[in-house]
Design a protein around this motif. Structure first.
Motif, PDB file in Angstrom:
ATOM      1  N   GLN A   1     -11.993   5.469  -8.886  1.00  0.00           N
ATOM      2  CA  GLN A   1     -10.789   6.211  -8.419  1.00  0.00           C
ATOM      3  C   GLN A   1      -9.523   5.290  -8.850  1.00  0.00           C
ATOM      4  OE1 GLN A   1     -11.181   8.959  -7.313  1.00  0.00           O
ATOM      5  NE2 GLN A   1     -13.169   8.824  -6.900  1.00  0.00           N
ATOM      6  N   SER A   2      -9.546   4.166  -9.269  1.00  0.00           N
ATOM      7  CA  SER A   2      -8.426   3.550  -9.531  1.00  0.00           C
ATOM      8  C   SER A   2      -7.705   4.242 -10.911  1.00  0.00           C
ATOM      9  CB  SER A   2      -8.982   1.992 -10.139  1.00  0.00           C
ATOM     10  OG  SER A   2      -9.528   2.037 -11.156  1.00  0.00           O
ATOM     11  N   SER A   3      -8.461   4.842 -11.597  1.00  0.00           N
ATOM     12  CA  SER A   3      -8.128   5.517 -12.790  1.00  0.00           C
ATOM     13  C   SER A   3      -7.199   6.810 -12.402  1.00  0.00           C
ATOM     14  CB  SER A   3      -9.064   5.931 -13.872  1.00  0.00           C
ATOM     15  OG  SER A   3     -10.048   6.675 -13.378  1.00  0.00           O
ATOM     16  N   LYS A   4      -7.747   7.287 -11.035  1.00  0.00           N
ATOM     17  CA  LYS A   4      -7.261   8.632 -10.695  1.00  0.00           C
ATOM     18  C   LYS A   4      -5.727   8.356 -10.235  1.00  0.00           C
ATOM     19  CE  LYS A   4     -10.832  11.538  -8.665  1.00  0.00           C
ATOM     20  NZ  LYS A   4     -11.367  11.865  -7.309  1.00  0.00           N
ATOM     21  N   ASP A   5      -5.440   7.220 -10.097  1.00  0.00           N
ATOM     22  CA  ASP A   5      -4.059   6.783  -9.218  1.00  0.00           C
ATOM     23  C   ASP A   5      -2.955   6.984 -10.182  1.00  0.00           C
ATOM     24  OD1 ASP A   5      -1.914   6.109  -7.589  1.00  0.00           O
ATOM     25  OD2 ASP A   5      -2.379   3.868  -7.905  1.00  0.00           O
ATOM     26  N   THR A   6      -2.285   7.970 -10.169  1.00  0.00           N
ATOM     27  CA  THR A   6      -1.387   8.047 -10.936  1.00  0.00           C
ATOM     28  C   THR A   6       0.085   8.132 -10.351  1.00  0.00           C
ATOM     29  OG1 THR A   6      -1.533  10.591 -10.365  1.00  0.00           O
ATOM     30  CG2 THR A   6      -2.824   9.862 -12.360  1.00  0.00           C
ATOM     31  N   SER A   7      -0.038   7.547  -9.215  1.00  0.00           N
ATOM     32  CA  SER A   7       1.410   7.687  -8.447  1.00  0.00           C
ATOM     33  C   SER A   7       2.217   6.521  -9.018  1.00  0.00           C
ATOM     34  CB  SER A   7       1.154   7.039  -6.953  1.00  0.00           C
ATOM     35  OG  SER A   7       0.667   5.781  -6.928  1.00  0.00           O
ATOM     36  N   THR A   8       3.360   6.825  -9.202  1.00  0.00           N
ATOM     37  CA  THR A   8       4.502   5.582  -9.799  1.00  0.00           C
ATOM     38  C   THR A   8       5.323   5.105  -8.405  1.00  0.00           C
ATOM     39  OG1 THR A   8       6.002   7.402  -9.840  1.00  0.00           O
ATOM     40  CG2 THR A   8       4.640   7.155 -11.813  1.00  0.00           C
ATOM     41  N   PRO A   9       5.695   3.857  -8.994  1.00  0.00           N
ATOM     42  CA  PRO A   9       6.357   3.300  -7.718  1.00  0.00           C
ATOM     43  C   PRO A   9       7.830   3.934  -7.304  1.00  0.00           C
ATOM     44  CG  PRO A   9       6.085   1.650  -9.644  1.00  0.00           C
ATOM     45  CD  PRO A   9       5.332   3.074 -10.048  1.00  0.00           C
ATOM     46  N   ALA A  10       8.102   4.885  -8.072  1.00  0.00           N
ATOM     47  CA  ALA A  10       9.067   5.921  -7.966  1.00  0.00           C
ATOM     48  C   ALA A  10       9.107   6.864  -6.596  1.00  0.00           C
ATOM     49  CB  ALA A  10       9.463   6.699  -8.889  1.00  0.00           C
ATOM     50  N   ILE A  11       7.859   6.814  -6.146  1.00  0.00           N
ATOM     51  CA  ILE A  11       7.292   7.553  -5.026  1.00  0.00           C
ATOM     52  C   ILE A  11       7.557   6.909  -3.565  1.00  0.00           C
ATOM     53  CG2 ILE A  11       5.496   8.882  -3.827  1.00  0.00           C
ATOM     54  CD1 ILE A  11       4.132   9.157  -6.504  1.00  0.00           C
ATOM     55  N   LYS A  12       7.676   5.691  -3.631  1.00  0.00           N
ATOM     56  CA  LYS A  12       8.187   5.092  -2.239  1.00  0.00           C
ATOM     57  C   LYS A  12       9.246   5.698  -1.592  1.00  0.00           C
ATOM     58  CE  LYS A  12       6.809   1.087  -4.652  1.00  0.00           C
ATOM     59  NZ  LYS A  12       7.660   0.456  -5.783  1.00  0.00           N
ATOM     60  N   ALA A  45     -12.290  10.543   0.680  1.00  0.00           N
ATOM     61  CA  ALA A  45     -11.562  11.010  -0.647  1.00  0.00           C
ATOM     62  C   ALA A  45     -11.951  10.327  -1.791  1.00  0.00           C
ATOM     63  CB  ALA A  45     -10.165  11.060  -0.687  1.00  0.00           C
ATOM     64  N   GLY A  46     -13.073   9.415  -1.720  1.00  0.00           N
ATOM     65  CA  GLY A  46     -13.410   8.577  -2.889  1.00  0.00           C
ATOM     66  C   GLY A  46     -12.558   7.513  -3.651  1.00  0.00           C
ATOM     67  N   LEU A  47     -11.269   7.410  -2.959  1.00  0.00           N
ATOM     68  CA  LEU A  47     -10.343   6.558  -3.056  1.00  0.00           C
ATOM     69  C   LEU A  47     -10.579   4.891  -3.207  1.00  0.00           C
ATOM     70  CD1 LEU A  47      -7.451   8.617  -2.264  1.00  0.00           C
ATOM     71  CD2 LEU A  47      -8.121   8.444  -4.748  1.00  0.00           C
ATOM     72  N   PHE A  48     -11.211   4.703  -1.633  1.00  0.00           N
ATOM     73  CA  PHE A  48     -11.590   3.364  -1.586  1.00  0.00           C
ATOM     74  C   PHE A  48     -12.800   2.984  -1.487  1.00  0.00           C
ATOM     75  CE2 PHE A  48      -7.364   4.439   0.555  1.00  0.00           C
ATOM     76  CZ  PHE A  48      -6.249   3.555  -0.483  1.00  0.00           C
ATOM     77  N   LYS A  49     -13.170   1.780  -1.759  1.00  0.00           N
ATOM     78  CA  LYS A  49     -14.413   1.404  -1.645  1.00  0.00           C
ATOM     79  C   LYS A  49     -14.964   1.234  -0.213  1.00  0.00           C
ATOM     80  CE  LYS A  49     -13.926  -2.379  -4.323  1.00  0.00           C
ATOM     81  NZ  LYS A  49     -14.369  -3.669  -5.047  1.00  0.00           N
ATOM     82  N   PRO A  50     -15.932   1.872  -0.026  1.00  0.00           N
ATOM     83  CA  PRO A  50     -16.695   1.829   1.422  1.00  0.00           C
ATOM     84  C   PRO A  50     -17.421   0.717   1.806  1.00  0.00           C
ATOM     85  CG  PRO A  50     -17.954   3.263   0.067  1.00  0.00           C
ATOM     86  CD  PRO A  50     -16.973   2.482  -0.702  1.00  0.00           C
ATOM     87  N   LEU A  51     -17.167  -0.390   1.142  1.00  0.00           N
ATOM     88  CA  LEU A  51     -17.893  -1.639   1.374  1.00  0.00           C
ATOM     89  C   LEU A  51     -17.705  -2.012   3.075  1.00  0.00           C
ATOM     90  CD1 LEU A  51     -17.144  -3.370  -1.751  1.00  0.00           C
ATOM     91  CD2 LEU A  51     -19.028  -2.367  -1.249  1.00  0.00           C
ATOM     92  N   LEU A  52     -16.454  -1.884   3.430  1.00  0.00           N
ATOM     93  CA  LEU A  52     -16.186  -2.439   4.932  1.00  0.00           C
ATOM     94  C   LEU A  52     -15.807  -1.065   5.556  1.00  0.00           C
ATOM     95  CD1 LEU A  52     -13.782  -5.634   4.220  1.00  0.00           C
ATOM     96  CD2 LEU A  52     -16.309  -5.518   5.088  1.00  0.00           C
ATOM     97  N   ALA A  53     -16.016  -1.224   6.870  1.00  0.00           N
ATOM     98  CA  ALA A  53     -15.501  -0.315   7.948  1.00  0.00           C
ATOM     99  C   ALA A  53     -14.159  -0.299   7.601  1.00  0.00           C
ATOM    100  CB  ALA A  53     -16.002  -0.618   9.228  1.00  0.00           C
TER     101      ALA A  53
END
Lengths: 227, 227, 227, 227
Positions: free
Chosen positions: B205-216, B153-161
Motif C-alpha cells: 500500500q505504501s505505493s498507493k499513498d499518493t497524498s501530498t503534504p498539501a492536504i494537511k 483497507a489494506g493500508l496498514f500492516k495487520p501485525l499488531l492489533a
DNA sequence: TATGAATGAGGTTTCATTCAT
DNA sequence: CATGAATGAAACCTCATTCAT
C-alpha cells in the motif's frame, strides 16, 4: 588478617548500602521522590537516620546512586542481550525479551528506569540527568549498530536511520511494558513482544528469520544475581 | 449594560486564571511539581499569594487544572486532526504532523503532556490520574479506529492489533519529540515525522499513498487561538 | 546499666515534655489558644519548632494534653481531699481549702482549669471536651456523694439535690477564686472560704461542727510534687 | 424633609448594624471568636465584606460592640428586675427568674454573656475587658445593695458580705443555666431556680416570705423588644 | 456609597540534615 | 562508629484588611 577483615567489612558495608538502595527503590517507585522522606527510607531499611548519611551525603545523591546503580546493571544486561551470537534479528528479539523479563520482574525498577531514561531532563533539580543520558546513549548506540548491520544485511527496513530505529524500538518496548504494568492480563508483554519486532523487519527478510526462542542466551540471570 | 459588564469581569477573571496557569506551566515543566512553590508561581504570575487561592483551592488543584486544561485542548486538536477527509494514511500523517506542530510550539506543554499521558500513574498523590487516563484513552480509541479501518483497507500492516498500533505510534511520536527537544537541529521532528508513518505501512500500500503534504487541513491553528 | 540509661533518657524526655507544657500553659492562659503560635511556645520553652512536634503531633494535641494532664492531676488531688477521715463537713471544708490552695499556687492553671471545666462545650473545635466533662463529672459525683451522706446525717440543708449542691459549691469556689485572682488583697480566698461552707450548712448542725483547721490532711502537697 | 430623611437613613443604618451583630452573635457563640472569619459573618449578614468595615473598624471592635451591646441591654434588664416593688426576697427571686428567662431564650447570648462576664480576663487580646467588668460590677453593686438591705431586714443570712452573696448568687445562676443548656429536660432551670434562693435565706425569714410568683413584674419583655 | 478583588503577614507543619553522645 | 534528638528553613494556606471601581 587485617586485609581479610577489611574485606569482610567492605562487603558488609556494600551489603548495607544495597539494603538502603533497595528500600529506597521500593518507596521512590511507589510514592515518588518528594513523597518519601529520608526517615521513611531509614525505617524501611532498618537503619538510623544518621547512618543513611554515612552512605549517601544527601537525599538526592541516594536517589542518583539508586537510579544509576540499577541503570548501569540493567544497561549492561541489555547490552549483553545484544551480543548473543546469531543474526541481527535474533539479537534484537533477544533484547526485547530480556528487557521485558528484567523489567517485569521488578515493577519498581520498571517505573523508575523508564521514567528516568525517557524524561531525563525533567523533575528534580537533579544535575545527574547527564549521567543517565550518557548511559542510555551508549545503549542506543549499541542498538543502532545492530540495526545498522541488520539493514546492511537486508534484515531491517532502511526507512529510518539506525539511531531512530533504536529510539523507536525502545519507546515501543516502554509503552508495551507500561501497558503490561497497568493490566498484565489484558496486555501480556511477552506475547505482544513477539510481534513488536515485525514493525522493523524488512518483509522479504522476515521469512529468513529462522531463529527460535531457544536461542535466547545470556538473559536476565546475571542481573538477578546482582540485585 | 449589566450583562456586558459581567462579561467583562468574567473575561478578566478568565484571563487572570490563564495567566496563573501559564506561569505555573512554565515553572512546573522546568522544575517539577515539588520544586515549585506557590509563592514562586505567584511571583511569576505577578499576583499576591492570596489571590492564587481565589482561583485554585490548593496547589494540587492548580496543577490538575493546568494539566487537564491543556490536555483537553490538545486532545481535541489531535482528534480533529484525525477527522480530516482523506484516507487513513492521510489521517495518520496529519495527526503526526499536527501533534508535532502543537507540542513543538510549546515545550512546556510538550514535557508535561507527554510526561502525564505516558506516566499517568506515577508521582504525586494525585488522584486525577484517572481523569487524564480516560482522556488519553479516548484519543487512543480514535486512533485505533483509524488504524482498524486502515487495516481493512489494506493500508496498514495487520501485525499488531489496532490499539497497539495506536500506542506504538504515540510512543514513537513522543520519543521523536523528545529528541527534537534535546537538540532541535540534529533531530528535526518534521523531517523525521515524514517517515515514522512508514513503519506502520503495508508495503504494497505504501505505493498507493499518493497524498501530498498539501492536504494537511485543520491543524494547530485552533489550539493556538485557544492558548 | 541499659535499664538505667533508658530510664535517664525517659526522665529527660518527660522533663522536656513538661517544660513545653509549662511554657504552653503560661502563654495559653495569658493570651488564649488562638493568640499563641507554636513558634512562640517553642521560643518560650527554648526548643526549636521541629522539636515541639516530636512531643506533640499538633497544636491542638499539645493543648489537649496540657489541659488533660493538669486536670487529671488536679482532679485526683481534689478527690483525695474529699477522702480524708472526718465527717462530711470536714471533708467539704478540706476540699474548699485544698482546691483554693492548689489553684492559687498556679494562676495559669486556675484560669484554664476553671475555664475548661465550666465552659467545656465552647470554643475550639476540640472534640476533647467530652474527655474533660467526664473527668469533671467524676468529681461532681464524688462531691455529690459527700453532700448526700451529709444530708442524711443532718449536716447539710436538703434544699437542693446533692448534685446541685455540688455544682453550686464548685461555682461559688470558682467565683471566689476569680475574685482573688483579680485582687488578692481585697478578696483573700482563704479567709472567705471559711464561710462559703456556711451557705450549705443546716443551721442546727453548724454548731455540731467542731472540726478545726488543723485537721486538713492530705492537701496540695501531692500535686506540687507532681507539677 | 432633610431631617426626616437623615433620620430614616440613620434608622436604616442602625438596623443594618444590628443585622451584622446578630449574624456575628450566632457565629461567634457557636464557633468561637477565632473560628469565625469576617467573610463568614458578612455572608450570613448578607453584606459585602467592605461594608462590614464601614460599620466596625475591625473584627475585634465588632466583637466588642456585640458583647457590650448585649451586655448593656441584658444588664439593664437585670437591674430593672431588681427594682420591682416588694421586699428584697421578691426582688432577688425576680432577678433569678428574669435572668434565666432572658438567657434561656437566646442560647447564643447565654454562652457569650456568661463566658465574658465570668472570664472577662481571658482570651482575645481584648483590651475591652475593663468595659465589661465595669458594667458587670454595676450589676453586682445593685445586687449587693439588695442583699444588704435584705440582711438588715433579717431576710438573708449575714454569713457573707453582701457583695459576696451577689457574686455567689450570680455564679450559681450561671452554673444552673449551663446545666440547663447541656440538658434542658434533665436540668429545668426554672424549677431549680425556685430553690436556689433558699441557700441565701435566713431560716427564720424563709417563713416570712409570702411573695407569690405572680408578683414577677417588669420582666424580659423589654429586652426582647430590644433584641 | 457599597462592593469584593487583591493583598501579604503570619499560622501550622514537614523534613533534610547535623552533631553530641 | 552508629545513633536519633534536635534543628530551622521553607512549604502550604488563611484571613483581616484595604482600596479602586
Amino acid at each position: 588478617m587485617d586485609n581479610k577483615q577489611s574485606t569482610r567489612r567492605e562487603r558488609e558495608k556494600l551489603r548495607q548500602r544495597h539494603d538502603i538502595i533497595k528500600a529506597a527503590l521500593g518507596l521512590f517507585s511507589e510514592f515518588g521522590y518528594h513523597n518519601v522522606s529520608m526517615h521513611k527510607i531509614a525505617k524501611k531499611a532498618e537503619f538510623a537516620i544518621g547512618t543513611m548519611y554515612k552512605f549517601f551525603p544527601n537525599k538526592e545523591e541516594l536517589y542518583r546512586s539508586m537510579i544509576m546503580e540499577f541503570s548501569e546493571k540493567a544497561n549492561s544486561v541489555f547490552i549483553e542481550a545484544l551480543e548473543i551470537s546469531g543474526n541481527e534479528i535474533e539479537k534484537i528479539r533477544n533484547y526485547v525479551t530480556v528487557k521485558g523479563k528484567l523489567l517485569m520482574e521488578n515493577e519498581a525498577i520498571l517505573k523508575l528506569y523508564i521514567g528516568r531514561t525517557q524524561f531525563a531532563n525533567m523533575d528534580i533539580t537533579a544535575c545527574f540527568n547527564e549521567d543517565i543520558r550518557i548511559l542510555y546513549e551508549k545503549l542506543l548506540e549499541k542498538l543502532s549498530d545492530v540495526f545498522e548491520s541488520g539493514i546492511k544485511a537486508g534484515l531491517f527496513k532502511p526507512l529510518l536511520a539506525p539511531y531512530y530505529l533504536a529510539v523507536s524500538l525502545n519507546s515501543i518496548i516502554s509503552s508495551f511494558l507500561l501497558l503490561w504494568l497497568r493490566d498484565p492480563k489484558q496486555h501480556p508483554y511477552m506475547k505482544n513482544a513477539a510481534t513488536i519486532l515485525d514493525l522493523f523487519l524488512s518483509n522479504i527478510q522476515s521469512s529468513k528469520d529462522t531463529s527460535t526462542p531457544a536461542i535466547k542466551r545470556r538473559g536476565v540471570e546475571n542481573y538477578n544475581r546482582m540485585v
